[in-house]
Design a protein around this motif. Structure first.
Motif, PDB file in Angstrom:
ATOM      1  N   LEU A   8      -8.250 -39.715 -38.027  1.00 47.23           N
ATOM      2  CA  LEU A   8      -8.657 -38.321 -38.225  1.00 47.23           C
ATOM      3  C   LEU A   8      -9.702 -37.926 -37.183  1.00 47.23           C
ATOM      4  CD1 LEU A   8     -11.543 -37.358 -39.826  1.00 47.23           C
ATOM      5  CD2 LEU A   8     -10.480 -38.687 -41.650  1.00 47.23           C
ATOM      6  N   GLN A   9     -10.559 -38.863 -36.825  1.00 49.33           N
ATOM      7  CA  GLN A   9     -11.535 -38.589 -35.771  1.00 49.33           C
ATOM      8  C   GLN A   9     -10.835 -38.350 -34.433  1.00 49.33           C
ATOM      9  OE1 GLN A   9     -13.956 -41.963 -34.515  1.00 49.33           O
ATOM     10  NE2 GLN A   9     -15.679 -40.602 -34.088  1.00 49.33           N
ATOM     11  N   ALA A  10      -9.864 -39.204 -34.105  1.00 51.87           N
ATOM     12  CA  ALA A  10      -9.168 -39.080 -32.822  1.00 51.87           C
ATOM     13  C   ALA A  10      -8.400 -37.769 -32.736  1.00 51.87           C
ATOM     14  CB  ALA A  10      -8.220 -40.259 -32.640  1.00 51.87           C
ATOM     15  N   LEU A  11      -7.728 -37.393 -33.817  1.00 49.63           N
ATOM     16  CA  LEU A  11      -6.948 -36.155 -33.799  1.00 49.63           C
ATOM     17  C   LEU A  11      -7.853 -34.931 -33.742  1.00 49.63           C
ATOM     18  CD1 LEU A  11      -4.270 -37.269 -36.381  1.00 49.63           C
ATOM     19  CD2 LEU A  11      -3.853 -36.784 -33.958  1.00 49.63           C
ATOM     20  N   ALA A  12      -8.994 -34.987 -34.413  1.00 45.62           N
ATOM     21  CA  ALA A  12      -9.956 -33.891 -34.323  1.00 45.62           C
ATOM     22  C   ALA A  12     -10.495 -33.762 -32.900  1.00 45.62           C
ATOM     23  CB  ALA A  12     -11.097 -34.111 -35.310  1.00 45.62           C
ATOM     24  N   ARG A  13     -10.812 -34.884 -32.284  1.00 44.99           N
ATOM     25  CA  ARG A  13     -11.321 -34.858 -30.914  1.00 44.99           C
ATOM     26  C   ARG A  13     -10.247 -34.371 -29.935  1.00 44.99           C
ATOM     27  NH1 ARG A  13     -15.615 -38.100 -28.907  1.00 44.99           N
ATOM     28  NH2 ARG A  13     -17.247 -38.211 -30.484  1.00 44.99           N
ATOM     29  N   LEU A  14      -9.007 -34.709 -30.217  1.00 44.12           N
ATOM     30  CA  LEU A  14      -7.922 -34.208 -29.379  1.00 44.12           C
ATOM     31  C   LEU A  14      -7.852 -32.684 -29.440  1.00 44.12           C
ATOM     32  CD1 LEU A  14      -5.340 -34.589 -27.681  1.00 44.12           C
ATOM     33  CD2 LEU A  14      -4.090 -34.850 -29.833  1.00 44.12           C
ATOM     34  N   HIS A  15      -7.942 -32.130 -30.633  1.00 50.52           N
ATOM     35  CA  HIS A  15      -7.913 -30.672 -30.760  1.00 50.52           C
ATOM     36  C   HIS A  15      -9.106 -30.047 -30.046  1.00 50.52           C
ATOM     37  CE1 HIS A  15      -7.364 -26.687 -32.416  1.00 50.52           C
ATOM     38  NE2 HIS A  15      -8.589 -26.726 -32.935  1.00 50.52           N
ATOM     39  N   ALA A  16     -10.271 -30.650 -30.192  1.00 54.38           N
ATOM     40  CA  ALA A  16     -11.461 -30.112 -29.531  1.00 54.38           C
ATOM     41  C   ALA A  16     -11.322 -30.150 -28.016  1.00 54.38           C
ATOM     42  CB  ALA A  16     -12.694 -30.899 -29.967  1.00 54.38           C
ATOM     43  N   ALA A  17     -10.561 -31.126 -27.514  1.00 54.93           N
ATOM     44  CA  ALA A  17     -10.415 -31.272 -26.062  1.00 54.93           C
ATOM     45  C   ALA A  17      -9.302 -30.408 -25.482  1.00 54.93           C
ATOM     46  CB  ALA A  17     -10.141 -32.734 -25.715  1.00 54.93           C
ATOM     47  N   GLY A  18      -8.484 -29.764 -26.339  1.00 53.13           N
ATOM     48  CA  GLY A  18      -7.409 -28.992 -25.747  1.00 53.13           C
ATOM     49  C   GLY A  18      -6.487 -28.271 -26.693  1.00 53.13           C
ATOM     50  N   HIS A  19      -6.988 -27.758 -27.794  1.00 53.08           N
ATOM     51  CA  HIS A  19      -6.251 -26.873 -28.696  1.00 53.08           C
ATOM     52  C   HIS A  19      -4.928 -27.485 -29.165  1.00 53.08           C
ATOM     53  CE1 HIS A  19      -5.392 -23.199 -30.799  1.00 53.08           C
ATOM     54  NE2 HIS A  19      -4.226 -23.087 -30.202  1.00 53.08           N
ATOM     55  N   ASP A  20      -4.995 -28.223 -30.255  1.00 57.99           N
ATOM     56  CA  ASP A  20      -3.804 -28.844 -30.834  1.00 57.99           C
ATOM     57  C   ASP A  20      -3.868 -28.642 -32.347  1.00 57.99           C
ATOM     58  OD1 ASP A  20      -1.768 -30.531 -31.774  1.00 57.99           O
ATOM     59  OD2 ASP A  20      -2.035 -31.919 -30.097  1.00 57.99           O
ATOM     60  N   PRO A  21      -3.433 -27.489 -32.840  1.00 54.05           N
ATOM     61  CA  PRO A  21      -3.542 -27.184 -34.272  1.00 54.05           C
ATOM     62  C   PRO A  21      -2.827 -28.185 -35.168  1.00 54.05           C
ATOM     63  CG  PRO A  21      -3.021 -25.199 -33.024  1.00 54.05           C
ATOM     64  CD  PRO A  21      -2.883 -26.351 -32.078  1.00 54.05           C
ATOM     65  N   GLU A  22      -1.708 -28.751 -34.715  1.00 48.42           N
ATOM     66  CA  GLU A  22      -1.006 -29.737 -35.538  1.00 48.42           C
ATOM     67  C   GLU A  22      -1.853 -30.990 -35.734  1.00 48.42           C
ATOM     68  OE1 GLU A  22       3.160 -32.347 -35.688  1.00 48.42           O
ATOM     69  OE2 GLU A  22       2.737 -31.032 -33.973  1.00 48.42           O
ATOM     70  N   ALA A  23      -2.512 -31.429 -34.674  1.00 44.72           N
ATOM     71  CA  ALA A  23      -3.389 -32.592 -34.776  1.00 44.72           C
ATOM     72  C   ALA A  23      -4.559 -32.294 -35.700  1.00 44.72           C
ATOM     73  CB  ALA A  23      -3.894 -32.986 -33.394  1.00 44.72           C
ATOM     74  N   LEU A  24      -5.141 -31.109 -35.576  1.00 49.16           N
ATOM     75  CA  LEU A  24      -6.265 -30.748 -36.439  1.00 49.16           C
ATOM     76  C   LEU A  24      -5.833 -30.687 -37.901  1.00 49.16           C
ATOM     77  CD1 LEU A  24      -9.256 -29.871 -36.566  1.00 49.16           C
ATOM     78  CD2 LEU A  24      -8.444 -27.507 -36.471  1.00 49.16           C
ATOM     79  N   ALA A  25      -4.661 -30.138 -38.165  1.00 48.48           N
ATOM     80  CA  ALA A  25      -4.176 -30.044 -39.537  1.00 48.48           C
ATOM     81  C   ALA A  25      -3.969 -31.430 -40.148  1.00 48.48           C
ATOM     82  CB  ALA A  25      -2.879 -29.245 -39.587  1.00 48.48           C
ATOM     83  N   ALA A  26      -3.455 -32.368 -39.352  1.00 44.49           N
ATOM     84  CA  ALA A  26      -3.263 -33.737 -39.844  1.00 44.49           C
ATOM     85  C   ALA A  26      -4.600 -34.392 -40.150  1.00 44.49           C
ATOM     86  CB  ALA A  26      -2.484 -34.550 -38.816  1.00 44.49           C
ATOM     87  N   ALA A  27      -5.577 -34.182 -39.270  1.00 48.94           N
ATOM     88  CA  ALA A  27      -6.912 -34.733 -39.503  1.00 48.94           C
ATOM     89  C   ALA A  27      -7.535 -34.141 -40.758  1.00 48.94           C
ATOM     90  CB  ALA A  27      -7.797 -34.471 -38.287  1.00 48.94           C
ATOM     91  N   ASP A  28      -7.396 -32.842 -40.927  1.00 45.52           N
ATOM     92  CA  ASP A  28      -7.973 -32.158 -42.073  1.00 45.52           C
ATOM     93  C   ASP A  28      -7.342 -32.653 -43.379  1.00 45.52           C
ATOM     94  OD1 ASP A  28      -9.605 -30.259 -43.388  1.00 45.52           O
ATOM     95  OD2 ASP A  28      -9.288 -28.837 -41.762  1.00 45.52           O
ATOM     96  N   ALA A  29      -6.010 -32.822 -43.378  1.00 43.40           N
ATOM     97  CA  ALA A  29      -5.322 -33.275 -44.585  1.00 43.40           C
ATOM     98  C   ALA A  29      -5.745 -34.684 -44.973  1.00 43.40           C
ATOM     99  CB  ALA A  29      -3.812 -33.217 -44.373  1.00 43.40           C
ATOM    100  N   CYS A  30      -5.889 -35.555 -43.990  1.00 45.00           N
ATOM    101  CA  CYS A  30      -6.341 -36.921 -44.261  1.00 45.00           C
ATOM    102  C   CYS A  30      -7.748 -36.918 -44.833  1.00 45.00           C
ATOM    103  CB  CYS A  30      -6.282 -37.744 -42.976  1.00 45.00           C
ATOM    104  SG  CYS A  30      -6.885 -39.428 -43.141  1.00 45.00           S
ATOM    105  N   ALA A  31      -8.636 -36.147 -44.211  1.00 44.59           N
ATOM    106  CA  ALA A  31     -10.020 -36.068 -44.682  1.00 44.59           C
ATOM    107  C   ALA A  31     -10.091 -35.514 -46.092  1.00 44.59           C
ATOM    108  CB  ALA A  31     -10.842 -35.207 -43.733  1.00 44.59           C
TER     109      ALA A  31
END
Length: 406
Positions: A218-241
């Motif tokens: 979840l940390q990696a996917l959140a950081r990926l979104h922060a580094a370049g706009h990836d809503p799918e990655a952020l949603a997966a991180a959010d759901a896990c959290a």
């Protein structure tokens, strides 16, 4: 004006702020003792010498370093880089974070573990080390072949690539690392498995994943979104959290083993100190900074567990987990069951019967034992969690996002 997560906690919960400051002081005083000057690296663990019955081998706990760990050294530098320069040197054997990262990079040709190499590359990216390209090449070499990877290591690869994105051309391996993590989940469930595919974990426990298998992805996917706009990655991180926070114990415990198929707890114990004061905070803070849900209340509940573990108090065996003078926090509270019998039994039972509890095990094996050791990565992640600037990872809109790559 930016502020650290530690400073923000002062306004949210002053008593917990004092606890966090105390823990950070323990980290800074304890890490130098974990440094192995003879090898210019960190110990694997710093453990208490005990007499019979688990008592101190003298009037107070006597500590000794055991082994070495490049992995823990890399995590330590990820946290220590946030300290002022002179305090970096105090923690890192006289080196700055950048200098110490250089020592780690020079050891990469002999490194054979993907997770170790990814952490070193992550440290190189965060410290702006000039040998970042070489570190990334070593990660790529170890990640070749396309087979399954342990989830934690796959997450570290993604975090390293996301950190390097601003200064290196990593789009192709980054896309592969992203998709590997997202595809690893079982069905539509929010939790991550222990491995990204079959073959690494025995069939009878392939459904079981641990807390680290959730926080690092979840940390990696959140950081990926922060580094370049990836809503799918952020949603997966959010759901896990959201799921691990919903399962959090009444006293703030972050539980240890989950059924990745159903998103339920398989076995709660042990409760690890590092989860409470460091790993959950650093992952959930990165999620909030990336624009995800703010789970700060859950972080605060988890941190409060460190002050007085209710498992020990309820058993009439109160014991502090924070030892200021020794510069350690005891590693975990656990059942003391031989060969981790409770975890094994529940793992086998939940394979055909998701949700099976075998409640008699809770009565036979109570969580009243304390593991009296401390590992440097526990303090590295603690520094990383609480000293990072709040909001430092605001999402970046980037043409390099997943839509542009396809």
């Amino acid at each position: 004006m930016t502020t650290t997560r530690l400073a923000a906690l002062a306004g949210e919960d002053p008593p917990l702020h004092a606890l966090a400051e105390r823990l950070l002081a323990v980290a800074e005083s304890g890490l130098p003792a974990m440094y192995r000057a003879d090898r210019d690296t960190f110990a694997f663990t710093r453990a208490a010498r005990t007499a019979s019955g688990g008592r101190p081998a003298g009037s107070a706990w006597q500590m000794e370093n055991r082994g070495t760990s490049l992995r823990y050294a890399a995590i330590t530098v990820l946290g220590a880089r946030l300290l002022p320069t002179e305090r970096q040197r105090a923690v890192l054997g006289g080196h700055t974070a950048g200098e110490f990262t250089g020592l780690l990079v020079r050891r990469l040709p002999e490194v054979t573990n993907l997770g170790d190499a990814a952490l070193v590359a992550w440290a190189a990216a965060e410290t702006g080390h000039p040998s970042l390209a070489g570190a990334l090449d070593r990660v790529a070499a170890l990640d070749a072949g396309g087979g399954p990877r342990y989830t934690v290591e796959a997450a570290w690869v993604l975090s390293a690539l996301a950190a390097a994105r601003a200064t290196a051309d990593v789009e192709r391996p980054l896309a592969a690392a992203r998709d590997r993590l997202l595809r690893s989940r079982t069905g539509a469930g929010p939790l991550f498995p222990h491995a990204t595919g079959p073959g690494l974990v025995p069939w009878y426990r392939a459904h079981i994943s641990c807390f680290a298998d959730q926080t690092y992805p979840l940390q990696a996917l959140a950081r990926l979104h922060a580094a370049g706009h990836d809503p799918e990655a952020l949603a997966a991180a959010d759901a896990c959290a959201a799921r691990i926070c919903a399962l959090q114990g009444e006293a703030g415990q972050w539980w240890w083993h989950y059924d990745a198929r159903t998103g339920s707890v398989v076995e709660g114990y042990p409760v690890y100190s590092v989860h409470q004061h460091a790993m959950a905070p650093t992952a959930l803070f990165d999620l909030a900074d990336a624009g995800g849900t703010d789970f700060g209340a859950a972080v605060r509940r988890g941190l409060s567990w460190m002050a007085e573990p209710p498992e020990l108090a309820a058993a009439g065996r109160p014991e502090p987990l924070i030892l200021d003078e020794a510069g350690v926090t005891w590693r975990k509270v656990y059942r003391g069951d031989p060969a981790k019998a409770v975890r094994a039994a529940r793992g086998l039972a939940t394979r055909p019967l998701p949700g099976a509890r075998l409640g008699v095990l809770d009565r036979v094996y109570r969580p009243t034992a304390v593991d009296r050791e401390c590992r440097p990565y526990e303090f590295g992640w603690m520094l990383h969690a609480w000293l990072a600037p709040q909001g430092a990872r605001r999402p970046q809109t980037s043409a390099a996002g997943p839509e542009a790559r396809r």
